[in-house]
Design a protein around this motif. Structure first.
Motif, PDB file in Angstrom:
ATOM      1  N   ILE A1208      27.129  -9.480   3.115  1.00 40.22           N
ATOM      2  CA  ILE A1208      28.228  -8.542   3.322  1.00 40.22           C
ATOM      3  C   ILE A1208      28.736  -8.073   1.974  1.00 40.22           C
ATOM      4  O   ILE A1208      28.418  -8.656   0.930  1.00 40.22           O
ATOM      5  CB  ILE A1208      29.377  -9.182   4.140  1.00 40.22           C
ATOM      6  CG1 ILE A1208      29.927 -10.400   3.377  1.00 40.22           C
ATOM      7  CG2 ILE A1208      28.919  -9.575   5.521  1.00 40.22           C
ATOM      8  CD1 ILE A1208      31.171 -11.000   4.015  1.00 40.22           C
ATOM      9  N   ASN A1209      29.547  -7.018   2.006  1.00 43.68           N
ATOM     10  CA  ASN A1209      30.207  -6.554   0.796  1.00 43.68           C
ATOM     11  C   ASN A1209      31.640  -7.060   0.770  1.00 43.68           C
ATOM     12  O   ASN A1209      32.061  -7.854   1.616  1.00 43.68           O
ATOM     13  CB  ASN A1209      30.145  -5.027   0.695  1.00 43.68           C
ATOM     14  CG  ASN A1209      30.811  -4.352   1.890  1.00 43.68           C
ATOM     15  OD1 ASN A1209      31.554  -4.969   2.652  1.00 43.68           O
ATOM     16  ND2 ASN A1209      30.546  -3.067   2.063  1.00 43.68           N
ATOM     17  N   ALA A1210      32.415  -6.590  -0.181  1.00 44.81           N
ATOM     18  CA  ALA A1210      33.789  -7.050  -0.309  1.00 44.81           C
ATOM     19  C   ALA A1210      34.663  -6.607   0.852  1.00 44.81           C
ATOM     20  O   ALA A1210      35.738  -7.182   1.056  1.00 44.81           O
ATOM     21  CB  ALA A1210      34.392  -6.545  -1.624  1.00 44.81           C
ATOM     22  N   GLN A1213      31.626  -5.628   5.406  1.00 51.90           N
ATOM     23  CA  GLN A1213      30.618  -4.816   6.075  1.00 51.90           C
ATOM     24  C   GLN A1213      29.228  -5.288   5.703  1.00 51.90           C
ATOM     25  O   GLN A1213      28.958  -5.663   4.549  1.00 51.90           O
ATOM     26  CB  GLN A1213      30.775  -3.346   5.711  1.00 51.90           C
ATOM     27  CG  GLN A1213      32.003  -2.681   6.320  1.00 51.90           C
ATOM     28  CD  GLN A1213      32.126  -1.230   5.912  1.00 51.90           C
ATOM     29  OE1 GLN A1213      31.894  -0.895   4.759  1.00 51.90           O
ATOM     30  NE2 GLN A1213      32.479  -0.372   6.845  1.00 51.90           N
ATOM     31  N   THR A1214      28.326  -5.250   6.697  1.00 55.71           N
ATOM     32  CA  THR A1214      26.915  -5.471   6.451  1.00 55.71           C
ATOM     33  C   THR A1214      26.285  -4.156   6.007  1.00 55.71           C
ATOM     34  O   THR A1214      26.985  -3.192   5.692  1.00 55.71           O
ATOM     35  CB  THR A1214      26.248  -6.002   7.733  1.00 55.71           C
ATOM     36  OG1 THR A1214      26.354  -5.015   8.760  1.00 55.71           O
ATOM     37  CG2 THR A1214      26.936  -7.281   8.214  1.00 55.71           C
ATOM     38  N   CYS A1215      24.960  -4.103   5.999  1.00 53.97           N
ATOM     39  CA  CYS A1215      24.307  -2.838   5.639  1.00 53.97           C
ATOM     40  C   CYS A1215      24.546  -1.758   6.687  1.00 53.97           C
ATOM     41  O   CYS A1215      24.323  -0.581   6.422  1.00 53.97           O
ATOM     42  CB  CYS A1215      22.813  -3.059   5.428  1.00 53.97           C
ATOM     43  SG  CYS A1215      21.946  -3.718   6.878  1.00 53.97           S
ATOM     44  N   PHE A1228      28.261 -13.121  -0.005  1.00 53.61           N
ATOM     45  CA  PHE A1228      28.428 -11.830  -0.653  1.00 53.61           C
ATOM     46  C   PHE A1228      27.115 -11.350  -1.253  1.00 53.61           C
ATOM     47  O   PHE A1228      26.223 -12.144  -1.594  1.00 53.61           O
ATOM     48  CB  PHE A1228      29.495 -11.917  -1.738  1.00 53.61           C
ATOM     49  CG  PHE A1228      30.878 -12.138  -1.206  1.00 53.61           C
ATOM     50  CD1 PHE A1228      31.521 -11.159  -0.473  1.00 53.61           C
ATOM     51  CD2 PHE A1228      31.529 -13.341  -1.416  1.00 53.61           C
ATOM     52  CE1 PHE A1228      32.784 -11.362   0.031  1.00 53.61           C
ATOM     53  CE2 PHE A1228      32.799 -13.557  -0.910  1.00 53.61           C
ATOM     54  CZ  PHE A1228      33.422 -12.556  -0.180  1.00 53.61           C
ATOM     55  N   SER A1229      27.016 -10.028  -1.373  1.00 53.29           N
ATOM     56  CA  SER A1229      25.807  -9.425  -1.917  1.00 53.29           C
ATOM     57  C   SER A1229      25.582  -9.888  -3.349  1.00 53.29           C
ATOM     58  O   SER A1229      26.513 -10.213  -4.088  1.00 53.29           O
ATOM     59  CB  SER A1229      25.929  -7.899  -1.862  1.00 53.29           C
ATOM     60  OG  SER A1229      24.835  -7.286  -2.497  1.00 53.29           O
ATOM     61  N   ARG A1231      24.855  -8.221  -5.815  1.00 53.56           N
ATOM     62  CA  ARG A1231      25.329  -7.303  -6.852  1.00 53.56           C
ATOM     63  C   ARG A1231      26.693  -7.717  -7.397  1.00 53.56           C
ATOM     64  O   ARG A1231      27.112  -7.216  -8.433  1.00 53.56           O
ATOM     65  CB  ARG A1231      25.397  -5.887  -6.303  1.00 53.56           C
ATOM     66  CG  ARG A1231      26.493  -5.621  -5.287  1.00 53.56           C
ATOM     67  CD  ARG A1231      26.566  -4.139  -4.947  1.00 53.56           C
ATOM     68  NE  ARG A1231      27.629  -3.826  -4.020  1.00 53.56           N
ATOM     69  CZ  ARG A1231      27.476  -3.744  -2.711  1.00 53.56           C
ATOM     70  NH1 ARG A1231      26.281  -3.978  -2.181  1.00 53.56           N
ATOM     71  NH2 ARG A1231      28.488  -3.447  -1.913  1.00 53.56           N
ATOM     72  N   TYR A1232      27.392  -8.610  -6.690  1.00 52.92           N
ATOM     73  CA  TYR A1232      28.669  -9.101  -7.197  1.00 52.92           C
ATOM     74  C   TYR A1232      28.487 -10.210  -8.229  1.00 52.92           C
ATOM     75  O   TYR A1232      29.462 -10.590  -8.890  1.00 52.92           O
ATOM     76  CB  TYR A1232      29.535  -9.610  -6.038  1.00 52.92           C
ATOM     77  CG  TYR A1232      29.948  -8.540  -5.071  1.00 52.92           C
ATOM     78  CD1 TYR A1232      30.917  -7.601  -5.405  1.00 52.92           C
ATOM     79  CD2 TYR A1232      29.361  -8.444  -3.813  1.00 52.92           C
ATOM     80  CE1 TYR A1232      31.293  -6.610  -4.516  1.00 52.92           C
ATOM     81  CE2 TYR A1232      29.723  -7.454  -2.920  1.00 52.92           C
ATOM     82  CZ  TYR A1232      30.689  -6.542  -3.285  1.00 52.92           C
ATOM     83  OH  TYR A1232      31.061  -5.559  -2.402  1.00 52.92           O
ATOM     84  N   ASP A1273      33.478  -0.272  -6.852  1.00 56.67           N
ATOM     85  CA  ASP A1273      33.155  -1.301  -5.879  1.00 56.67           C
ATOM     86  C   ASP A1273      34.175  -2.421  -6.025  1.00 56.67           C
ATOM     87  O   ASP A1273      34.298  -3.003  -7.103  1.00 56.67           O
ATOM     88  CB  ASP A1273      31.746  -1.832  -6.116  1.00 56.67           C
ATOM     89  CG  ASP A1273      31.226  -2.605  -4.917  1.00 56.67           C
ATOM     90  OD1 ASP A1273      31.980  -2.729  -3.937  1.00 56.67           O
ATOM     91  OD2 ASP A1273      30.085  -3.086  -4.967  1.00 56.67           O
ATOM     92  N   VAL A1276      35.085  -9.299  -5.382  1.00 54.00           N
ATOM     93  CA  VAL A1276      35.067 -10.275  -4.297  1.00 54.00           C
ATOM     94  C   VAL A1276      36.492 -10.728  -4.028  1.00 54.00           C
ATOM     95  O   VAL A1276      37.204 -11.132  -4.951  1.00 54.00           O
ATOM     96  CB  VAL A1276      34.174 -11.466  -4.674  1.00 54.00           C
ATOM     97  CG1 VAL A1276      34.310 -12.569  -3.642  1.00 54.00           C
ATOM     98  CG2 VAL A1276      32.726 -11.021  -4.784  1.00 54.00           C
TER      99      VAL A1276
END
Length: 1465
Positions: A1208-1210, A1213-1215, A1228-1229, A1231-1232, A1273, A1276
């Motif tokens: 999920i993102n912050a 949400q999923t993709c 968390f993804s 990318r964080y 973005d 977290v």
């Protein structure tokens, strides 16, 4: 925002809003002596609490510029509030004023110069806010001048007799007149279209001919009206009497009773008075088919020229019609035999490249996503002919890894070849049969003469439809020959106008082509057969024609002998029907065509969907009494007057009794729907839209009055008709209470009762019975009522309890007026509704329907209770009713100042999967929103709602103390969400639906995944069938239901045997389950614990003293403990037998190195693993938790990103932006760059609450949506609530571990850990251990309790995060040796205010005031030098602290009676 001008010419931009308690100081500042001369003594806070409507005009700085208060009665000094009608009607002559349409002004104040303009704006806003408000009166005894502001908007009343008071009136027609409504004309087309094209609200802008057809085609069954303001069209509405109530009854819960006609309803599925359809209303014979098993292939070949079938079916390019694949993998006319039949019947040339069929695409194929998007684009490029497309494809391939792409293609080719090889045998056997059936079906179809009543668009394709039905019957495996032949078939023929570019861009179809399956971009209808027919025809035939083939004998009553049916067809039916008894292998069928059901968007604003054709036809006589809104649109400025259009329509159709309208669930509710009644959806079939209706009695004479004995027969009939099943006892209780009200006016306990009935045109449609609330302080102590009420302004006699409320379902719009009048007539300011989980509870209120009350009431959150040390407090303890446990219930509030407040209705389908702490917290937050009503909340849980389960044997598992059984029983009213028992087995992202294990498909707009982690069946079980059940003695516990079943099984099947109970795992649940087994009576010698090797992460017991005490207790109980073993094998007695033995292994211990090792010694070979083989009578598995297999399968097959956990993102949400997830299921993804953070590190209840706030910002129109800058973005999110773990351990120890989330998850060094102070008392072995860990800032970071006595855990949870000085200088006293027992220390009375749930608010208010004082001190530094400054700060700060503390203790005197209040000092 509006702009008003003062009398001096000053301009001000203002906002009109409802008044709040915080406006009181600003309102008081505007009161001047002239206002007191008119309104008398003014108590602003009292008026704000009791006013049904209070309006404030605020400037751009949010400062009060003007204010007005309106109540539903005059001042009490003039007349009894319950009996003001005589004064107004007889003495003032205002006969048109009624309690329903009248409010009384009790206060108006304004800034100097802005009075006239502000008064006009307030009056106009009041009329707009309350649709049924027509008059505003002002009555006063004072002799003061009314003033120019009110004289401008109000007119004096001429008294009929001598009075000591004066009156003024303001009529709606003077300021906010009703809209002028008339029939639409052709010349209105341009003005309507241009107006709504600008606002982009119209769904017909792309089809303007529809609007023109509706205007020109008006008749007795179709009418269109427009509303005007100053000659300009501002809105329109189109209605038709065409409505299929039988189809609506199949989807919606249309249960009710005919109260107007007092006659029984013939249709059992729809009890509305107008739904009296015979079975033939929506069906007509459009075809006939006969199926026989006696085939003479030679004769058939002679008729149909079947000689070439062998060559055709033996062609290598011909594939099974079930797949439609040729050599190239693409369906063509040559490889799909059905296309040849279509082209022959339609008289067209064979298609060379027909489009891809929906039937060949798997239904679970997801929509566009990052995972499959590139491959889809490549396929599209490959399918484009021509050099340009080839160049584009070549360019795309050069940018990709050709080696990987070729590997994927090769894998796909091999898979397809393998599937073809497996199906080759079946194909060869079925090809000939299919081709014969095709010819045979066409032969039978040519014998058919369709009825003349069939629509023109169906005439040319009817033979083909019959052929397709016969083909599908065999293809789906139906028996069409035996005596029990099954020839029932349901199909859908989509008739859709051919767009210029086809149904999908770039996909062109020739006019008049029929395709099997809906093309991309269309709404798919699930049926055995679905066909789409494109042609150029008029819109009246466009829609979905439901076709069904059924045995002819079931439809002997159909109108086959009418002139609209071909005589040849009647003859064929009779001829074949006569041979049924002698030849059972012949089965005649009729093909029934049901009227179209329109599913697409056909309304203007907001996305309103019709329930029938865009262009209705003549209605049958049986349908008289109902009409529906087809199209509707109105300017936003005048949308509150949409009721004027409804009033006109009821006048235009006086014989019709009900108005229906359907809207899209995703569209926001608009003001028109607030006056209508929502029809609940049926439990089985999901609805495509939300249905609302309104009876014609909406504009009848409405009266709410006290009940009289003459009402008893009508009320008895009402209760018997509307109350049934398990509520019969409640219905009898209502009649008993009503009888007590008639006799004594009180109940058996001598508590005063009140009974009120609601009438429409003299007929009773509802009854309400209330009772005085005997102990409102009890409710105040248990529930957060101060959030809605200023408690000191409500007397104890003004609180009432709703005992019973029964209302006819289609008159639910009366509930607001009924409750408002009950408050006035009963002299109440607040009414409460209690809800118990057990419907048979004796104190449960009878409310039918419950939804109507929940729509006007606000849910009240329960308060966290203090666990009082009663022995230490003695006589200073609170009343026993507060300290002793009471039956838990939910509470809803109806108050005067909220009764006219319209809630925001959200119809979006929100589906929550998993009743974990996160999911329950999410639901609790949504259901507790006071200003929002969610109509489509669904919870999917394996064992239903946890609150419905009895917590028997719940001690097997540890607890997070998020939701106890009492908390679940105090959950907001259960009718606010639907509970489905089952597991999620599939997610269809394309159709936005979740498939449940029970077989039900649940559609969603927003999906929330909160399944958490569960213990799973070990994969080392041998032998274990693929789909076989687990052994009966292998127990995997994850919730209350599992624990209850396990406890029952152990007591019945294990306790009396001789087997051994094995428990495996390293979590706290292993030790709590061991204690549960010992409590159930299992001897310790029959219990063995196997602990696996330690894993990375925090240990089960962070304190070695606790672990040592538990180990000693296990040894004392005779429980064997095996440490460091890994399970490798589980054996069972046969594939379906019980578990018999378990094998474990571990590495052998490392030998001690020699003191003088030899330098050239050869290394020893690796030693064999040690094994441990244990017999097993019952096995409890508590190894590491993981994602449920069904949940993982659903996630992976729907192409959601899963990287060990659901990513999920912050923003949760999923993709897929419509799928949210939270809790331990997620991470968390990457990318964080924060792999150490996850929701598992925080309180699940806080995570669920934050998820609800994120979704509310998306759905709540009253909130500003969070729109981060492009490209940014969020980080977290971090949380503040502590993480809690507790349970009962072996030895009878009560264990509690509370940890505050650290600011960083980085591991601390031992030196850093030693520096933090620790406060510890007692010993773990003696059961009085209490340990506190403080951080470097001397704030409490964690606590550990191990006690033989039950712990007041709710008190201890609030300690985490508090500074040691706030806790009585805890660290200083401990270091001085003054604290010997922390349990006793926290039972002292001085600490109880800190345990109160109001303490965080007190801290925040005090900090704000001290900051304000500090800023003032910095502005005047010399003041500090002149004043004696105490050690804690300035004298002003000390006074503020003392004053705030006294206010805090006085305000909470009911819960803190051990402290003196302000008046006692």
């Amino acid at each position: 925002m509006r702009r008003i001008t003062s009398s001096s010419g000053q301009h001000e931009t203002v906002t009109l809003r409802r008044s709040e308690s915080s406006d009181a100081p600003g309102i008081c500042s505007l009161v001047n002596p002239s206002d007191r001369d008119v309104f008398g003594k003014i108590n602003v806070m009292q008026l704000l609490e009791k006013a049904e409507l209070a309006v404030t005009v605020a400037d751009d700085q949010d400062q009060v510029l003007a204010h007005a208060c309106f109540l539903d009665h005059p001042a009490a000094a003039l007349v009894d509030p319950a009996r003001w009608e005589h004064l107004v009607w007889e003495q003032l002559g205002a006969h048109a004023c009624t309690p329903v349409n009248t409010l009384f002004m009790h206060l108006f104040v304004a800034r100097e110069g802005f009075g006239p303009a502000a008064a006009e704006e307030i009056m106009r806003a009041s009329f707009r806010a309350v649709s049924h408000l027509d008059y505003i009166l002002l009555l006063t005894r004072e002799a003061g001048d009314l003033g120019p502001a009110l004289e401008r908007v109000m007119e004096p009343l001429q008294p009929q007799t001598e009075l000591r008071c004066r009156g003024w009136i303001c009529c709606r027609e003077e300021l906010e007149p009703k809209l002028r409504v008339r029939q639409a004309r052709v010349e209105d087309f341009d003005s309507i279209l241009s107006r709504f094209e600008e606002k982009q609200r119209s769904s017909y802008v792309a089809r303007p001919y529809l609007l023109s057809e509706l205007i020109e085609g008006q008749n007795d069954d179709l009418h269109m009206a427009v509303c005007e303001v100053d000659g300009s069209v501002v809105g329109f509405m189109s209605v038709t009497s065409e409505l299929e109530l039988q189809q609506l009854a199949a989807v919606y819960n249309l249960e009710g009773q005919d109260q107007e006609t007092s006659s029984p309803v013939s249709t059992p599925t729809c009890k509305y008075p107008t739904c009296k359809y015979p079975p033939t209303v929506d069906e007509s014979v459009v075809g006939f088919m006969s199926v026989s098993s006696e085939l003479d292939l030679q004769q058939l070949a002679a008729i149909n020229d079947l000689e070439g079938q062998d060559q055709e079916t033996s062609s290598p390019d011909c594939k099974c019609p079930g797949t439609g694949e040729g050599v190239s993998g693409k369906p063509t006319a040559a490889t799909w035999p059905l296309f040849e039949v279509m082209d022959e019947v339609l008289g067209q040339r064979p298609s060379v490249a027909p489009p891809v069929l929906m039937a060949s695409i798997h239904e679970d194929t997801p929509g566009p996503s990052a995972a499959v998007g590139d491959q889809e684009e490549e396929d599209e490029e490959d399918s484009r002919p021509g050099p340009a497309a080839a160049a584009a494809a070549a360019g795309r391939k050069r940018d990709r890894d050709e080696e990987l792409l070729n590997l994927i293609k090769e894998d796909m080719r091999l898979q397809r070849e393998a599937e073809e090889r497996r199906a080759q045998e079946n194909r060869e056997r079925m090809d000939r049969l299919f081709s014969l059936l095709e010819r045979f079906g066409r032969h039978l179809s040519r014998q058919l003469v369709p009825p003349r009543s069939t629509a023109d668009c169906l005439q040319p394709i009817l033979p083909l439809i019959l052929s397709l039905i016969l083909h599908r019957l065999v293809l789906q495996g139906h028996d069409v020959t035996g005596p029990k032949a099954d020839v029932r078939y349901k199909g859908v023929v989509h008739l859709q106008r051919l767009e210029e570019d086809g149904p999908e861009p770039g996909l062109h179809h020739s006019i008049g082509t029929l395709y099997n399956g809906a093309c991309p971009g269309m709404t798919a209808v699930e049926a055995l057969g679905s066909h789409t027919f494109y042609r150029s025809f008029v819109g009246r035939d466009e829609g979905e024609w439901m076709l069904e083939a059924r045995p002819e004998e079931e439809h002997q009553g159909l109108n086959c002998d009418t002139p609209s049916v071909s005589p040849l067809l009647v003859e064929q039916v009779q001829q074949h029907g006569q041979g049924l008894s002698a030849q059972p292998q012949i089965w005649p069928c009729v093909l029934l065509a049901k009227k179209p059901v329109q599913h697409r968007n056909c309304q203007v604003y907001p996305a309103v969907q019709g329930s029938g054709l865009d262009r209705p036809t003549a209605a049958s006589p049986e349908q008289a009494g109902v009409f529906r809104i087809q199209l509707f649109g109105i300017d936003k400025e005048h949308e509150t007057r949409s009721v004027d259009l409804i009033s006109y329509m009821f006048q235009r159709f006086p014989e019709l009794k009900f108005l229906f309208i359907s809207v899209s669930p995703s569209s926001p509710e608009f003001p028109l729907l607030q006056n209508l009644v929502r029809v609940p959806t049926g439990p089985a079939t999901p609805a495509l839209c939300e249905l609302y209706f309104l009876p014609s009695a909406w504009k009848g004479k409405i009266l709410v009055r006290p009940a009289v004995p003459a009402d008893l027969p009508a009320v008895s009939g009402l209760v018997k008709d509307l109350v049934s099943g398990g509520s019969l006892d409640s219905g009898e209780s209502l009649l008993q209470d009503l009888d007590s009200f008639y006799k004594t006016g009180s109940d058996a306990d001598a508590v005063r009762l009140g009974a009120f009935v609601a009438q429409v045109d003299g007929q009773i449609f509802g009854i309400l019975i209330i009772r005085d609330e005997q102990d409102p302080e009890f409710l105040r102590s248990l529930y957060d009522l101060e959030w809605f009420l200023y408690w000191t302004h409500h007397g104890s006699e003004e609180h009432g309890l709703i005992l019973h409320l029964v209302l006819v379902p289609w008159f639910q719009f009366l509930v607001r007026l009924l409750l408002k009048e009950a408050l006035r007539l009963g002299g109440k300011s607040c009414l409460y509704l209690r809800g118990y989980q057990d419907e048979q509870h004796p104190q449960n209120s009878l409310v039918s329907p419950l939804d109507c009350v929940l729509s006007v009431s606000v849910p009240v959150r329960p308060r966290r209770q203090i666990i009082y040390p009663l022995e230490e407090l003695g006589a200073n303890a609170p009343p026993s009713r507060i300290t002793e446990p009471q039956e838990p219930f939910s509470l809803s509030l109806v108050s005067r100042k909220l009764i006219l407040e319209q809630k925001v209705t959200i119809n979006s389908r929100i589906v929550v999967v998993g009743a974990s702490d996160t999911g329950l917290s999410f639901l609790e937050e949504l259901c507790s929103c006071p200003h929002i009503r969610f109509n489509n909340l669904t919870l999917i849980s394996t064992h239903g709602f946890p609150g419905d389960q009895k917590p028997d044997h719940a001690g097997f598992l540890s607890t997070s103390h998020a939701y106890s059984s009492r908390d679940l029983n105090r959950f907001p009213a259960g009718s606010q969400f639907r509970v489905l028992t089952g597991k999620m087995v599939s997610i269809n992202r394309k159709s936005r639906a979740v498939l449940v294990s029970s077989g039900e498909e649940v559609p969603y707009h927003q999906l929330v995944l909160s399944t958490g982690l569960q213990y799973q069946v070990p994969g080392v079980l041998q032998p274990l069938p693929n789909d076989g059940p687990a052994p009966s003695n292998l127990l995997t516990l994850n919730d209350f239901q599992d624990c209850s079943s396990a406890g029952t099984w152990i007591c019945s099947d294990f306790l009396g045997g001789e087997g051994t109970a094995l428990l495996y795992g390293s979590s706290l649940d292993v030790f709590t389950s061991t204690e549960a087994l010992l409590v159930l009576g299992v001897p310790g010698s029959r219990v063995q614990l196997v602990l696996p090797p330690p894993e990375p992460g925090p240990p089960c017991f962070p304190d070695p003293a606790v672990e040592a005490a538990v180990t000693a207790s296990l040894k004392t109980s005779g429980v064997q403990v095996h440490r460091g073993w890994t399970m490798v094998r589980m054996e069972r007695d046969g594939p379906d037998g019980p578990l018999t033995a378990v094998t474990f292994s571990r590495d052998p211990p490392e030998p001690e190195p020699p003191q003088d090792p030899e330098p050239f010694k050869v290394p020893e070979p690796p030693r064999d693993l040690e094994t441990l083989h244990l017999q097993c009578g019952v096995f409890l598995n508590f190894s590491s938790k993981s994602v449920d297999p069904d949940a993982f399968s659903s996630i992976s097959r729907s192409f959601l990103v899963f990287d060990g956990r659901l990513v999920i993102n912050a923003g949760f949400q999923t993709c897929d932006p419509n799928i949210y997830a939270a809790g331990p299921l997620t991470q968390f993804s990457r990318r964080y760059h924060s792999p150490e953070w996850s929701h598992a590190s925080f309180s699940s209840r806080e995570v669920g609450r934050e998820l609800a706030l994120v979704l509310l910002r998306r759905l709540d129109p009253t909130l500003e949506p969070d729109r981060p800058p492009p490209g940014s973005d969020p980080l977290v999110p971090l949380y503040q609530k502590p993480k809690v773990q507790g349970g009962k351990l072996p030895g009878g120890f009560h264990y509690l571990h509370v940890t505050k989330p650290p600011p960083s998850c980085s591991k601390k060094t031992p030196a850093q850990t030693v520096q933090n102070p620790v406060v510890s008392t007692g010993r773990a072995e003696t059961g009085n251990y209490f340990c506190l860990h403080l951080d470097p800032q001397d704030q409490l970071e964690s606590l550990i309790c191990l006690s033989l006595e039950p712990l007041p855990w709710s008190n201890y949870l609030v300690l985490v995060g508090k500074h040691q000085q706030l806790l009585g200088r805890l660290l200083d006293q401990y270091q001085q040796g003054q604290i010997q027992d922390l349990y006793r220390f926290f039972r002292e009375p001085w600490v109880l205010p800190i345990f109160l749930d109001r303490f965080p608010d007190f801290q925040q208010e005090l900090q704000q005031e001290l900051q304000l004082i500090s800023s003032d001190t910095l502005k005047d530094p010399g003041e500090t030098e002149k004043t004696d400054v105490p050690p804690g700060g300035s004298a002003a700060a000390a006074a503020a602290l003392r004053n705030r503390t006294l206010n805090y203790l006085s305000f909470n005197q009911n819960l803190l009676p051990m402290f003196p209040c302000r008046g006692q000092l």
